[in-house]
Design a protein around this motif. Structure first.
Motif, PDB file in Angstrom:
ATOM      1  N   LEU A  18      40.883  41.818  51.129  1.00 56.75           N
ATOM      2  CA  LEU A  18      40.874  40.359  51.044  1.00 56.75           C
ATOM      3  C   LEU A  18      41.346  39.843  49.692  1.00 56.75           C
ATOM      4  O   LEU A  18      42.118  38.879  49.625  1.00 56.75           O
ATOM      5  N   ARG A  19      40.910  40.468  48.616  1.00 58.17           N
ATOM      6  CA  ARG A  19      41.308  39.962  47.286  1.00 58.17           C
ATOM      7  C   ARG A  19      42.817  40.006  47.107  1.00 58.17           C
ATOM      8  O   ARG A  19      43.424  39.052  46.582  1.00 58.17           O
ATOM      9  N   ASN A  20      43.452  41.090  47.527  1.00 59.25           N
ATOM     10  CA  ASN A  20      44.912  41.180  47.398  1.00 59.25           C
ATOM     11  C   ASN A  20      45.609  40.149  48.282  1.00 59.25           C
ATOM     12  O   ASN A  20      46.624  39.565  47.880  1.00 59.25           O
ATOM     13  N   LYS A  21      45.088  39.933  49.487  1.00 58.43           N
ATOM     14  CA  LYS A  21      45.687  38.937  50.381  1.00 58.43           C
ATOM     15  C   LYS A  21      45.564  37.539  49.786  1.00 58.43           C
ATOM     16  O   LYS A  21      46.512  36.742  49.850  1.00 58.43           O
ATOM     17  N   ILE A  22      44.407  37.237  49.219  1.00 57.84           N
ATOM     18  CA  ILE A  22      44.208  35.918  48.616  1.00 57.84           C
ATOM     19  C   ILE A  22      45.142  35.734  47.419  1.00 57.84           C
ATOM     20  O   ILE A  22      45.780  34.688  47.264  1.00 57.84           O
ATOM     21  N   ALA A  23      45.240  36.747  46.558  1.00 58.21           N
ATOM     22  CA  ALA A  23      46.112  36.655  45.384  1.00 58.21           C
ATOM     23  C   ALA A  23      47.573  36.514  45.792  1.00 58.21           C
ATOM     24  O   ALA A  23      48.324  35.721  45.202  1.00 58.21           O
ATOM     25  N   ALA A  24      47.991  37.258  46.824  1.00 57.08           N
ATOM     26  CA  ALA A  24      49.380  37.168  47.272  1.00 57.08           C
ATOM     27  C   ALA A  24      49.683  35.798  47.849  1.00 57.08           C
ATOM     28  O   ALA A  24      50.742  35.207  47.572  1.00 57.08           O
ATOM     29  N   ALA A  25      48.759  35.257  48.639  1.00 58.76           N
ATOM     30  CA  ALA A  25      48.987  33.935  49.226  1.00 58.76           C
ATOM     31  C   ALA A  25      49.053  32.863  48.146  1.00 58.76           C
ATOM     32  O   ALA A  25      49.926  31.972  48.183  1.00 58.76           O
TER      33      ALA A  25
END
Length: 362
Positions: free
Chosen positions: A254-261
Motif C-alpha cells: 500500500l505505501r508504494n502504491k500511495i507514493a506512486a499515485a
C-alpha cells in the motif's frame, strides 16, 4: 512469580476463547457466503457447487477482516465473564491483583490478534478476494443480461484524436483489466465516431489492448475483430486508484502504491485510508477490549449479566459505526485519512481508561 503465572493463565484463557469465536465466525461466514454466491452465480454456464465453495473459501479472509473488531469485543467479554462466574477474579482481587493486571493479558492478546490480522490475514484476504473476483468475472464474461453483475464503472480519457468513454461490467487485476468492456469514441466535436465492445481490455503502455472486439459504427454493419488498440494517456496508478478496490492490495504494497499515485498528482485517499485503518487495527482491538472490560469486570451473581452484555454490545456497535462513518469521510477526502483512522480509536481508548479508573481506582 505469582503475577507472571496468573497473567499467563489469563492470556491463555483469552486465546482459547478467541479461537472459539474465530472458528465459529469462520464457519458461519463460509455458509452464508456460499449460499449467497450460489444464488447469484447458479444460472451461469460455468457454475458448479464445488467451484462456488472454493470461491467462498477464498473470500472468507476478506469477510473475516470486517468482523475482527466484534470478535475481539465478544472474546474479551466472554473471558472476563467466565472468570467472574468461576470466582477467579474475586479470588485474584482478594490477594491484591488490580483490574489493570487482569486486563493486561487480554489487551496483549488483542494487540497480537490485530498484528496477525494485518500481517498475515490481510495479504491472504487481498489475494483471495482478487482471485475470486477474477474467476467470477470470467464466468460472467459475455453474459450481457447478467443482472447480478456489479455496478458498471466509467472512465473518460482524452487524447489528440478526441475523447473516449470507457465502461466495464467487471474489473480485475487491480483495475488494469476490464471484463465486458465498452469503448465509445468521440471526435473533437463530441460526436460519436464508433463503439467497441470487447470481452477483455488490458491497459498497456500507452494504449488499451482490446480482445474479441465487436465494432459498431452508425449506419454500418457491426464488424468483429480479434484485437484492437485504443490510444491512451492514462497511467496505471490513476486507473488503479479510480477502479481498483483498496482491499485487493496487500498491506505491504500500500505505501508504494500511495507514493506512486501521489507522484503523478493523484490524492489516493481511499488507499491511504485503508492503510491507516490497517495500522490502527491492533489499537482498535485493544479499545474494544477496554470497552468489554467496562461492562464485564464487575462481579455479579448468576442471571444478572444480560444487561451488561447488551451494554457492551451496544457500545462496541456504536464504536464500529463511528469508525465506518469517519472512514467514509476519509475516503472522500473531507478528513485527512490519518485523523479519520485514529480519532475513533483514541476516543474509545480514553473512554475505556477513564471509566475503569473511576470504577476501579476511585
Amino acid at each position: 512469580m505469582i503475577g507472571w503465572t496468573l497473567g499467563r493463565y489469563f492470556f491463555l484463557r483469552y486465546v482459547v476463547i478467541t479461537t472459539y469465536f474465530l472458528l465459529g465466525s469462520f464457519a458461519l461466514a463460509l455458509i452464508l457466503d456460499f449460499t449467497e454466491l450460489s444464488g447469484k452465480l447458479s444460472s451461469l454456464p460455468d457454475y458448479s457447487a464445488i467451484q462456488a465453495f472454493g470461491l467462498s473459501a477464498m473470500r472468507i479472509p476478506y469477510i473475516m477482516q470486517q468482523v475482527f473488531p466484534f470478535i475481539a469485543l465478544f472474546a474479551a467479554m466472554a473471558t472476563l465473564i467466565s472468570l467472574n462466574r468461576k470466582y477467579e477474579l474475586v479470588v485474584a482481587r482478594s490477594v491484591g491483583v488490580s483490574a489493570w493486571q487482569f486486563l493486561l493479558p487480554a489487551c496483549t492478546g488483542a494487540f497480537l490478534f490485530g498484528l496477525a490480522a494485518v500481517l498475515v490475514v490481510n495479504p491472504l484476504a487481498a489475494w483471495g478476494f482478487e482471485r475470486s473476483e477474477q474467476i467470477t468475472a470470467n464466468w460472467r464474461a459475455g453474459k450481457a443480461n447478467d443482472v447480478s453483475a456489479d455496478r458498471v464503472p466509467w472512465l473518460r480519457q482524452k487524447t489528440e484524436d478526441g475523447e473516449t468513454i470507457i465502461g466495464a461490467k467487471s474489473i480485475v487485476n487491480r483495475g488494469l483489466r476490464l471484463i465486458d468492456a465498452t469503448f465509445i469514441r468521440l471526435d473533437k466535436n463530441q460526436d460519436i465516431l464508433e463503439r467497441l465492445d470487447a470481452k477483455t481490455a488490458d491497459l498497456e503502455d500507452g494504449f488499451w489492448r482490446l480482445n474479441d472486439v465487436t465494432k459498431f459504427v452508425l449506419g454500418e454493419t457491426p464488424v468483429s475483430q480479434a484485437t484492437a488498440q485504443i490510444p491512451t494517456h492514462l497511467r496505471p496508478e490513476f486507473v488503479e486508484e479510480s477502479l481498483a478496490r483498496p482491499e485487493t492490495i496487500p498491506f505491504f504494497e500500500l505505501r508504494n502504491k500511495i507514493a506512486a499515485a501521489r507522484s503523478f498528482g493523484y490524492p489516493a485517499n481511499a488507499f491511504d485510508m485503508h492503510f491507516q485503518s490497517l495500522l490502527a487495527l491492533p489499537a482498535l482491538l485493544m479499545a474494544m477490549t477496554l470497552i468489554a472490560a467496562t461492562v464485564s469486570l464487575k462481579f455479579v451473581r448468576f442471571g444478572q449479566s444480560g444487561t451488561m452484555i447488551l451494554g457492551g454490545v451496544l457500545a462496541g456497535f456504536v464504536l464500529y459505526v463511528v469508525t465506518v462513518v469517519v472512514k467514509a469521510f476519509g475516503n472522500a477526502g473531507f478528513v485527512p485519512p490519518f485523523i479519520a483512522a485514529w480519532t475513533p480509536v483514541l476516543i474509545a481508548t480514553f473512554f475505556g481508561v477513564s471509566f475503569l479508573l473511576h470504577k476501579e481506582d476511585g
